[in-house]
Design a protein around this motif. Sequence first.
Motif, mmCIF file in Angstrom:
data_model
loop_
_atom_site.group_PDB
_atom_site.id
_atom_site.type_symbol
_atom_site.label_atom_id
_atom_site.label_comp_id
_atom_site.label_asym_id
_atom_site.label_seq_id
_atom_site.Cartn_x
_atom_site.Cartn_y
_atom_site.Cartn_z
ATOM 1 N N PRO A 30 0.811 -1.225 0.000
ATOM 2 C CA PRO A 30 0.000 0.000 0.000
ATOM 3 C C PRO A 30 0.847 1.280 0.000
ATOM 4 N N GLN A 31 2.038 1.203 0.584
ATOM 5 C CA GLN A 31 2.921 2.370 0.568
ATOM 6 C C GLN A 31 3.410 2.661 -0.850
ATOM 7 N N ILE A 32 3.712 1.605 -1.589
ATOM 8 C CA ILE A 32 4.140 1.780 -2.981
ATOM 9 C C ILE A 32 2.972 2.283 -3.817
ATOM 10 N N ASP A 33 1.811 1.691 -3.610
ATOM 11 C CA ASP A 33 0.622 2.066 -4.374
ATOM 12 C C ASP A 33 0.219 3.517 -4.120
ATOM 13 N N ALA A 34 0.522 4.041 -2.949
ATOM 14 C CA ALA A 34 0.152 5.413 -2.587
ATOM 15 C C ALA A 34 1.080 6.466 -3.196
ATOM 16 N N LEU A 35 2.138 6.036 -3.873
ATOM 17 C CA LEU A 35 3.030 7.000 -4.506
ATOM 18 C C LEU A 35 2.254 7.812 -5.533
ATOM 19 N N PRO A 36 2.635 9.069 -5.747
ATOM 20 C CA PRO A 36 1.863 9.934 -6.656
ATOM 21 C C PRO A 36 1.861 9.425 -8.095
ATOM 22 N N SER A 37 0.676 9.404 -8.696
ATOM 23 C CA SER A 37 0.531 8.846 -10.038
ATOM 24 C C SER A 37 1.014 9.787 -11.135
ATOM 25 N N PHE A 38 1.206 11.065 -10.830
ATOM 26 C CA PHE A 38 1.677 12.002 -11.843
ATOM 27 C C PHE A 38 3.189 12.217 -11.777
ATOM 28 N N ASN A 39 3.862 11.395 -10.986
ATOM 29 C CA ASN A 39 5.317 11.452 -10.892
ATOM 30 C C ASN A 39 5.871 10.278 -11.691
ATOM 31 N N ALA A 40 6.628 10.579 -12.743
ATOM 32 C CA ALA A 40 7.120 9.536 -13.648
ATOM 33 C C ALA A 40 7.989 8.513 -12.919
ATOM 34 N N GLN A 41 8.840 8.963 -12.027
ATOM 35 C CA GLN A 41 9.718 8.047 -11.295
ATOM 36 C C GLN A 41 8.909 7.137 -10.368
ATOM 37 N N ALA A 42 7.916 7.707 -9.705
ATOM 38 C CA ALA A 42 7.060 6.916 -8.815
ATOM 39 C C ALA A 42 6.275 5.875 -9.623
ATOM 40 N N ASN A 43 5.781 6.256 -10.786
ATOM 41 C CA ASN A 43 5.054 5.309 -11.645
ATOM 42 C C ASN A 43 5.958 4.172 -12.094
ATOM 43 N N ARG A 44 7.212 4.474 -12.398
ATOM 44 C CA ARG A 44 8.160 3.438 -12.807
ATOM 45 C C ARG A 44 8.356 2.445 -11.674
ATOM 46 N N VAL A 45 8.519 2.943 -10.456
ATOM 47 C CA VAL A 45 8.699 2.065 -9.295
ATOM 48 C C VAL A 45 7.462 1.201 -9.087
ATOM 49 N N LYS A 46 6.279 1.795 -9.183
ATOM 50 C CA LYS A 46 5.040 1.025 -9.029
ATOM 51 C C LYS A 46 4.939 -0.076 -10.072
ATOM 52 N N ARG A 47 5.225 0.275 -11.315
ATOM 53 C CA ARG A 47 5.133 -0.720 -12.388
ATOM 54 C C ARG A 47 6.109 -1.865 -12.170
ATOM 55 N N MET A 48 7.299 -1.522 -11.739
ATOM 56 C CA MET A 48 8.317 -2.552 -11.547
ATOM 57 C C MET A 48 7.988 -3.434 -10.346
ATOM 58 N N LEU A 49 7.732 -2.831 -9.195
ATOM 59 C CA LEU A 49 7.546 -3.612 -7.969
ATOM 60 C C LEU A 49 6.187 -4.300 -7.896
ATOM 61 N N ILE A 50 5.121 -3.557 -8.101
ATOM 62 C CA ILE A 50 3.783 -4.154 -7.997
ATOM 63 C C ILE A 50 3.450 -4.960 -9.248
ATOM 64 N N GLY A 51 3.833 -4.442 -10.399
ATOM 65 C CA GLY A 51 3.530 -5.128 -11.651
ATOM 66 C C GLY A 51 4.166 -6.505 -11.769
ATOM 67 N N HIS A 52 5.322 -6.683 -11.157
ATOM 68 C CA HIS A 52 6.015 -7.966 -11.225
ATOM 69 C C HIS A 52 5.840 -8.813 -9.965
ATOM 70 N N ALA A 53 5.130 -8.295 -8.983
ATOM 71 C CA ALA A 53 4.950 -9.033 -7.730
ATOM 72 C C ALA A 53 4.181 -10.328 -7.986
ATOM 73 N N THR A 54 4.749 -11.416 -7.492
ATOM 74 C CA THR A 54 4.167 -12.738 -7.693
ATOM 75 C C THR A 54 4.119 -13.466 -6.357
ATOM 76 N N GLU A 55 2.946 -13.959 -6.003
ATOM 77 C CA GLU A 55 2.827 -14.741 -4.768
ATOM 78 C C GLU A 55 3.334 -16.149 -5.036
ATOM 79 N N ILE A 56 4.190 -16.622 -4.166
ATOM 80 C CA ILE A 56 4.727 -17.975 -4.267
ATOM 81 C C ILE A 56 4.651 -18.622 -2.893
ATOM 82 N N THR A 57 4.725 -19.945 -2.873
ATOM 83 C CA THR A 57 4.600 -20.697 -1.632
ATOM 84 C C THR A 57 5.687 -21.760 -1.564
ATOM 85 N N LEU A 58 6.249 -21.923 -0.387
ATOM 86 C CA LEU A 58 7.192 -23.024 -0.170
ATOM 87 C C LEU A 58 6.457 -24.337 -0.374
ATOM 88 N N ASP A 59 7.060 -25.266 -1.113
ATOM 89 C CA ASP A 59 6.436 -26.576 -1.256
ATOM 90 C C ASP A 59 6.815 -27.452 -0.059
#
Length: 149
Positions: free
Chosen positions: A57-86
């Motif tokens: 939620p802290q990443i998601d709350a970054l300002p949407s009109f800031n290009a650098q913040a949008n890049r961070v959101k796209r990279m971190l949240i966009g690639h976030a994948t839930e995984i589980t130990l087998d």
Amino acid sequence: MFKGITNLNLDGKGRLAMPTRHRAAFAADEGQMVMTIDAQERCLLIYPLSTWLIIEPQIDALPSFNAQANRVKRMLIGHATEITLDSAGRILVPTELRSHAELEKEVVLLGQGKKLELWSQPNWAAQTEAFLSDSNDGNLPAALEAISL
């Protein structure tokens, strides 16, 4: 707190055996974690699910009109994948994330407090050499200048 460094191997299916000493940190989340790419380095970040749920939620709350913040959101949240130990204590590193971090067989798992970093062994060796050869220009953050090791 995750700490220490471990050299590991990915198997042919892209699975990684999580070191025993780190498994307890994921037990509270029933072995669930979130893996994403680092927005600045060619490595992956691994968070216990409960920790990620605080950070996201802290990443998601970054300002949407800031290009650098949008890049961070796209990279971190966009690639976030839930995984589980087998049941064998392994995690499957998704193909897209392996590709980003240039992971092949030999990898390095690095404890970084609330998260783990996963590096390809060659990239980690290069990063370590860069750290060691980088001249100290005296621009340490004030918080670091106050620490005595």
